[in-house]
Every structure is written in C-alpha cells, then in structure tokens.
Design a protein around this motif. Structure first.
Motif, PDB file in Angstrom:
ATOM      1  N   LEU A  96      73.054  32.732  21.167  1.00 20.79           N
ATOM      2  CA  LEU A  96      71.755  33.382  20.977  1.00 20.79           C
ATOM      3  C   LEU A  96      71.137  33.068  19.622  1.00 20.79           C
ATOM      4  O   LEU A  96      69.917  32.924  19.498  1.00 20.79           O
ATOM      5  N   ALA A  97      71.971  32.966  18.580  1.00 22.35           N
ATOM      6  CA  ALA A  97      71.430  32.694  17.245  1.00 22.35           C
ATOM      7  C   ALA A  97      70.731  31.341  17.214  1.00 22.35           C
ATOM      8  O   ALA A  97      69.593  31.223  16.740  1.00 22.35           O
ATOM      9  N   ILE A  98      71.394  30.283  17.724  1.00 24.56           N
ATOM     10  CA  ILE A  98      70.772  28.962  17.714  1.00 24.56           C
ATOM     11  C   ILE A  98      69.592  28.910  18.676  1.00 24.56           C
ATOM     12  O   ILE A  98      68.572  28.275  18.401  1.00 24.56           O
ATOM     13  N   ALA A  99      69.695  29.595  19.825  1.00 26.92           N
ATOM     14  CA  ALA A  99      68.585  29.608  20.775  1.00 26.92           C
ATOM     15  C   ALA A  99      67.357  30.290  20.168  1.00 26.92           C
ATOM     16  O   ALA A  99      66.227  29.791  20.291  1.00 26.92           O
ATOM     17  N   ASN A 100      67.565  31.414  19.512  1.00 22.67           N
ATOM     18  CA  ASN A 100      66.448  32.095  18.849  1.00 22.67           C
ATOM     19  C   ASN A 100      65.883  31.260  17.709  1.00 22.67           C
ATOM     20  O   ASN A 100      64.668  31.243  17.480  1.00 22.67           O
ATOM     21  N   ALA A 101      66.770  30.564  17.002  1.00 24.40           N
ATOM     22  CA  ALA A 101      66.292  29.705  15.912  1.00 24.40           C
ATOM     23  C   ALA A 101      65.401  28.594  16.453  1.00 24.40           C
ATOM     24  O   ALA A 101      64.392  28.244  15.831  1.00 24.40           O
ATOM     25  N   GLU A 153      68.991  16.261  21.902  1.00 23.88           N
ATOM     26  CA  GLU A 153      70.272  16.966  21.947  1.00 23.88           C
ATOM     27  C   GLU A 153      70.480  17.836  20.718  1.00 23.88           C
ATOM     28  O   GLU A 153      71.022  18.944  20.793  1.00 23.88           O
ATOM     29  N   ILE A 154      70.028  17.358  19.559  1.00 25.82           N
ATOM     30  CA  ILE A 154      70.157  18.149  18.333  1.00 25.82           C
ATOM     31  C   ILE A 154      69.242  19.367  18.379  1.00 25.82           C
ATOM     32  O   ILE A 154      69.640  20.483  18.060  1.00 25.82           O
ATOM     33  N   VAL A 155      67.995  19.141  18.788  1.00 23.37           N
ATOM     34  CA  VAL A 155      67.016  20.236  18.799  1.00 23.37           C
ATOM     35  C   VAL A 155      67.285  21.207  19.939  1.00 23.37           C
ATOM     36  O   VAL A 155      67.244  22.436  19.763  1.00 23.37           O
ATOM     37  N   LEU A 156      67.569  20.654  21.128  1.00 24.09           N
ATOM     38  CA  LEU A 156      67.783  21.472  22.327  1.00 24.09           C
ATOM     39  C   LEU A 156      69.111  21.070  22.968  1.00 24.09           C
ATOM     40  O   LEU A 156      69.142  20.282  23.921  1.00 24.09           O
ATOM     41  N   PRO A 157      70.226  21.576  22.454  1.00 26.78           N
ATOM     42  CA  PRO A 157      71.550  21.175  22.953  1.00 26.78           C
ATOM     43  C   PRO A 157      71.674  21.347  24.467  1.00 26.78           C
ATOM     44  O   PRO A 157      71.203  22.333  25.037  1.00 26.78           O
ATOM     45  N   ARG A 158      72.341  20.374  25.101  1.00 23.47           N
ATOM     46  CA  ARG A 158      72.489  20.385  26.554  1.00 23.47           C
ATOM     47  C   ARG A 158      73.221  21.634  27.045  1.00 23.47           C
ATOM     48  O   ARG A 158      72.963  22.127  28.139  1.00 23.47           O
ATOM     49  N   ARG A 159      74.155  22.133  26.222  1.00 26.55           N
ATOM     50  CA  ARG A 159      74.947  23.284  26.652  1.00 26.55           C
ATOM     51  C   ARG A 159      74.097  24.531  26.878  1.00 26.55           C
ATOM     52  O   ARG A 159      74.515  25.461  27.557  1.00 26.55           O
ATOM     53  N   LEU A 160      72.888  24.568  26.282  1.00 22.07           N
ATOM     54  CA  LEU A 160      72.005  25.718  26.473  1.00 22.07           C
ATOM     55  C   LEU A 160      71.308  25.687  27.837  1.00 22.07           C
ATOM     56  O   LEU A 160      70.737  26.698  28.248  1.00 22.07           O
ATOM     57  N   GLY A 161      71.367  24.520  28.513  1.00 25.31           N
ATOM     58  CA  GLY A 161      70.877  24.462  29.882  1.00 25.31           C
ATOM     59  C   GLY A 161      69.435  23.976  30.014  1.00 25.31           C
ATOM     60  O   GLY A 161      68.626  24.102  29.080  1.00 25.31           O
ATOM     61  N   VAL A 162      69.123  23.424  31.181  1.00 24.00           N
ATOM     62  CA  VAL A 162      67.769  22.943  31.478  1.00 24.00           C
ATOM     63  C   VAL A 162      66.747  24.081  31.505  1.00 24.00           C
ATOM     64  O   VAL A 162      65.635  23.931  30.979  1.00 24.00           O
ATOM     65  N   THR A 181      66.924  37.404  12.404  1.00 22.94           N
ATOM     66  CA  THR A 181      68.080  38.296  12.329  1.00 22.94           C
ATOM     67  C   THR A 181      67.880  39.517  13.204  1.00 22.94           C
ATOM     68  O   THR A 181      68.776  39.935  13.948  1.00 22.94           O
ATOM     69  N   SER A 182      66.694  40.090  13.158  1.00 22.76           N
ATOM     70  CA  SER A 182      66.408  41.301  13.909  1.00 22.76           C
ATOM     71  C   SER A 182      66.539  41.082  15.414  1.00 22.76           C
ATOM     72  O   SER A 182      67.191  41.854  16.120  1.00 22.76           O
ATOM     73  N   VAL A 183      65.942  40.002  15.929  1.00 21.01           N
ATOM     74  CA  VAL A 183      65.962  39.780  17.375  1.00 21.01           C
ATOM     75  C   VAL A 183      67.363  39.405  17.846  1.00 21.01           C
ATOM     76  O   VAL A 183      67.796  39.809  18.936  1.00 21.01           O
ATOM     77  N   THR A 184      68.125  38.672  17.034  1.00 16.92           N
ATOM     78  CA  THR A 184      69.485  38.316  17.419  1.00 16.92           C
ATOM     79  C   THR A 184      70.382  39.545  17.473  1.00 16.92           C
ATOM     80  O   THR A 184      71.206  39.699  18.381  1.00 16.92           O
ATOM     81  N   VAL A 185      70.235  40.440  16.496  1.00 16.05           N
ATOM     82  CA  VAL A 185      71.002  41.688  16.497  1.00 16.05           C
ATOM     83  C   VAL A 185      70.739  42.472  17.772  1.00 16.05           C
ATOM     84  O   VAL A 185      71.672  42.952  18.443  1.00 16.05           O
ATOM     85  N   ARG A 186      69.465  42.598  18.153  1.00 16.51           N
ATOM     86  CA  ARG A 186      69.130  43.361  19.352  1.00 16.51           C
ATOM     87  C   ARG A 186      69.689  42.703  20.608  1.00 16.51           C
ATOM     88  O   ARG A 186      70.276  43.360  21.467  1.00 16.51           O
ATOM     89  N   GLN A 187      69.502  41.403  20.732  1.00 21.51           N
ATOM     90  CA  GLN A 187      69.926  40.729  21.953  1.00 21.51           C
ATOM     91  C   GLN A 187      71.435  40.767  22.134  1.00 21.51           C
ATOM     92  O   GLN A 187      71.935  40.862  23.255  1.00 21.51           O
ATOM     93  N   ARG A 188      72.192  40.685  21.045  1.00 20.13           N
ATOM     94  CA  ARG A 188      73.642  40.726  21.141  1.00 20.13           C
ATOM     95  C   ARG A 188      74.160  42.138  21.402  1.00 20.13           C
ATOM     96  O   ARG A 188      75.190  42.312  22.054  1.00 20.13           O
ATOM     97  N   LEU A 231      65.475  25.999   8.351  1.00 16.86           N
ATOM     98  CA  LEU A 231      66.480  24.999   8.003  1.00 16.86           C
ATOM     99  C   LEU A 231      67.645  25.605   7.228  1.00 16.86           C
ATOM    100  O   LEU A 231      68.783  25.153   7.351  1.00 16.86           O
ATOM    101  N   ALA A 232      67.349  26.636   6.424  1.00 19.61           N
ATOM    102  CA  ALA A 232      68.387  27.217   5.575  1.00 19.61           C
ATOM    103  C   ALA A 232      69.060  28.434   6.185  1.00 19.61           C
ATOM    104  O   ALA A 232      69.985  28.989   5.587  1.00 19.61           O
ATOM    105  N   TYR A 233      68.638  28.832   7.376  1.00 17.49           N
ATOM    106  CA  TYR A 233      69.106  30.104   7.939  1.00 17.49           C
ATOM    107  C   TYR A 233      70.625  30.156   8.122  1.00 17.49           C
ATOM    108  O   TYR A 233      71.279  31.127   7.739  1.00 17.49           O
ATOM    109  N   GLY A 234      71.194  29.103   8.707  1.00 15.48           N
ATOM    110  CA  GLY A 234      72.637  29.085   8.904  1.00 15.48           C
ATOM    111  C   GLY A 234      73.385  29.149   7.590  1.00 15.48           C
ATOM    112  O   GLY A 234      74.376  29.885   7.450  1.00 15.48           O
TER     113      GLY A 234
END
Length: 422
Positions: A147-152, A11-20, A339-346, A284-287
C-alpha cells in the motif's frame, strides 16, 4: 526510447506485482488529476475575473469544500454497500457534463458569478462520492504490504500532473480564452472514465447482513470505529483542526498572490507549481525519510512546518521569499498526506474503508469550510494578511495541545482493528 528501456521504466514506476488493474487505476487517476490541475488555476482565475470581493472569492472555496461536509457520511455508507467502481463511473460522468456546461456558458458569454458558484457546489458534490469510492478501490487491488508504494505512485501522479503540470497549463489556457481550460478538463474526464472502466474488481467486501442495517447505523459504526482507534482518531482530529487554519489562509490565496505578491495569472499558476516541485522532492525522499524518522515525529515536524509557513507568508510581500516557502510546504503536504492515507488503509478493515474514510473526509472538509468562512471575513474586514495571522496563531496553539497525542501514530501500522461491539 527503446522498448527494453520503456519496459524497465514502466516496471520501476508501476511494478508488475501490483497487477494490471492497479495500472489502469493509476492511469485513470493521473489523467483525471491533470484535468483537476488545470481547473486548480483556471477556477480561481475565473472567479477573480468576475468579482474582486474577497468574501465572494472565499465563498467559492467554501462551496467547493461544503459538499464533503454535507454528503461525506452518506457517500461513505454508499461506498460500503454498492460497487465502488460503478460509483466512480457514474458521478464522474455527471462531473464531465457539469464542466462541459460551464465551458459552453463561458464560450457564449452567459457566465456569471452566481452560475460559477452553483457549478462549483455541484462539482464538489460529485467529487465527494468519486473521491471516497476511489480511495477504497486501491486496498482491494494490492496487498497491504504494497500500500505504501501504491499510494506513493498515485501521489506521484497527483503531484506531477495535478500540482506541477496542470496549474500552469490551466493558467496559460485561461489567458488564451476563458473557456479553453474547462473544455480541456471535459476531455480529460472522459478519458479517465474510459480507463477506470477497464479495472477488474474483486468481490465487494460487504458486511454480513448489511442489507438489514439502516444507513444511520452504518454511519454510526464508522464513527465508533474511529473513536476506538487511537491513531486514526488522532489523524482525524489533527486534520480537522489544521484545515481550519489552512482553509482560512488558502481561501484567499488567489488574491494574496495577485495583489500582495504582485503576481499575474501565470504567476498564480506557478505558486501551485512550486509547491508541486516540493511535493515531488517529498515523493523521491519519502522512503528514505520514513526509514529514519518515526511516524509520530514526522507528523510533529510537519505541523511545525505548516505553522511557520503561515507566519512567513503573513510577513512577506516578496514573491522571491514566498516561492521557497510554497516549495517547503508542498513537500510537507505530500509527506503528511501519504502517511495519513497509508495509516488508514492498513488499519481499517476492508468492509469499513468507505465509512471510516468518510469520517476523515468530514474532518478534512469540515475544517476547510469553517476556515474559509473565517478567512473570507477576516480578509474582507482586516486585509489579506489577517487570515495568515489567524492561521499561524491557531496552528501554534493546536501543536502544543496535540503534541503528546501524536505518539499514537507511531503504533499505527498494526493489523486491521476489528469493529468494537456497540
């Protein structure tokens, strides 16, 4: 590990809210990245075992980096027209066949530098379509706020298995037998295919009237959108220029590590591993970092780090000095890439994700192709440190020129920008 602890960890690594479907995507990505990490060390070692000519070693990098430049725009247009998961499954199947053929050629002692160079070009071509399509699947599966946590999470897998675990395994397998790392990669590609086939996709976000448009018009729309979006335009320009300098230096990295630093095959694998440890720390330090430093300033710091990396590697002959440098560079590369991929996706509308991603891809690999050609020639005629001196000088000049434009990145987290009218 007990089941409750395992469930909490998942759940910590792959939160349920992100979906199966996201979990299947992550599983496929991590497995595929392990295979790519094995090849990351085994590929250059195979080339170096067949030739000691710096130009041919650099040419191997160029042939891997050329397909995105040649086919990237077409891949982007196809991604926005066709089922994106189907593209990944098709081209990864072809990739598995190519790698298997390479392993067999090595096993029966029919391998040559020419055959390896052809295989690298074909593998690079399949990866163009797979990578472009894969990057557009994630925004279809998770909410933009996630998207930020998913990309991370995807980057965590990339760092740990592609950069950290894969290269030393690849180097060790290569030392055991040259065919073993490629046989292992074949099996991992097949496993990744099985996992991606389990992903349930939402409807494809096609443009209205896309069937009536020509592919050239689709491609032009992608370029026009990038031109009108300051943040994404700045990112593409920056990555193109910095990959010229990076490509020049890293195209001969296997020779730099084995000859100038005196590292063997296992030692070369550890270069990538040390960089991956730095990337893991960045993960680990990104956030924490992004809560305290603006995106624009984060990009500025990263460009300075990369510039000084080239200078330090040009000066040192000691692996004890070089390894901490690779560690810091690994952290920078992760932070920049995430950062680059999150900026583009958003910022990019769903129907344009493939084409805008392909414009960025052309920038990425266009710089690498130009840089690897420069690096090979410089190393051939002026020694192994010449590409690093070129990389330092070129990066320093560009940092000064782009410094003010990076302010656009600070405003990049807006709602998706509509396509300007032609």
């Amino acid at each position: 590990m007990s089941r409750p602890i395992l469930n909490r960890t998942v759940e910590i690594v792959l939160p349920r809210r992100l979906g199966v479907p996201f979990r299947w995507l992550v599983g496929s990505s991590w497995v595929s990245n392990l295979g790519d990490g094995i090849a990351l060390a085994a590929g250059p070692l195979l080339v170096a075992s067949l030739t000691d000519q710096a130009f041919l070693v650099a040419l191997a990098s160029l042939l891997q980096w050329a397909p995105p430049l040649l086919f990237g725009l077409w891949a982007g247009a196809l991604t926005d027209r066709v089922d994106r998961r189907l593209i990944v499954i098709t081209v990864d199947s072809l990739r598995g066949l190519i790698i298997a053929a390479l392993a067999i050629a090595i096993a029966v002692d029919r391998i040559s530098i020419g055959l390896v160079l052809v295989a690298l070009f074909l593998l690079g071509t399949t990866e163009v379509f797979a990578d472009n399509s894969s990057a557009t699947i994630l925004p279809m599966l998770v909410h933009r706020d996630d998207l930020a946590i998913a990309n991370a999470r995807l980057q965590t897998g990339f760092v740990t298995v592609n950069q950290l675990a894969g290269p030393p395994v690849g180097a060790a397998l290569f030392a055991t037998g040259m065919a073993w790392p490629f046989a292992a990669q074949t099996l991992l590609v097949l496993a990744a295919l099985l996992l991606i086939s389990r992903v349930v996709m939402p409807p494809h976000p096609r443009d209205r009237g896309a069937e009536q448009k020509s592919v050239h018009r689709d491609i032009a729309e992608g370029f026009r959108w990038v031109r009108h979006h300051a943040a994404v335009r700045t990112l593409v320009l920056t990555i193109f220029t910095f990959n010229i300098t990076f490509g020049a230096a890293w195209s001969v990295l296997v020779l730099y590590a084995t000859q100038r630093l005196g590292l063997g095959a296992i030692g070369f694998g550890l270069v990538t591993t040390v960089s991956a440890v730095g990337g893991l720390i960045g993960t680990l330090a990104y956030g924490w970092i992004t809560r305290r430093i603006s995106l624009g300033n984060l990009m500025r710091i990263g460009l300075i780090v990369e510039t000084l990396t080239h200078l330090a590697l040009a000066l040192t002959t000691s692996p004890w000095v070089a390894m901490p440098i690779f560690f810091v560079f690994g952290a920078h590369a992760f932070i920049w890439g995430t950062t680059s991929v999150t900026v583009r996706q958003r910022a990019v509308p769903a129907a344009l994700q493939g084409r805008v991603g392909s414009v960025n891809l052309v920038g990425v690999f266009g710089g690498l192709v130009i840089g690897s050609g420069i690096g090979g020639l410089l190393a051939q005629h002026s020694g192994l440190t010449a590409p690093f001196w070129f990389a330092f000088a070129g990066s320093a000049v560009f940092v000064v020129l782009i410094w003010r434009q990076l302010r656009h990145i600070a405003h990049a987290d807006d709602q998706p920008t509509p396509l300007p009218e032609p």
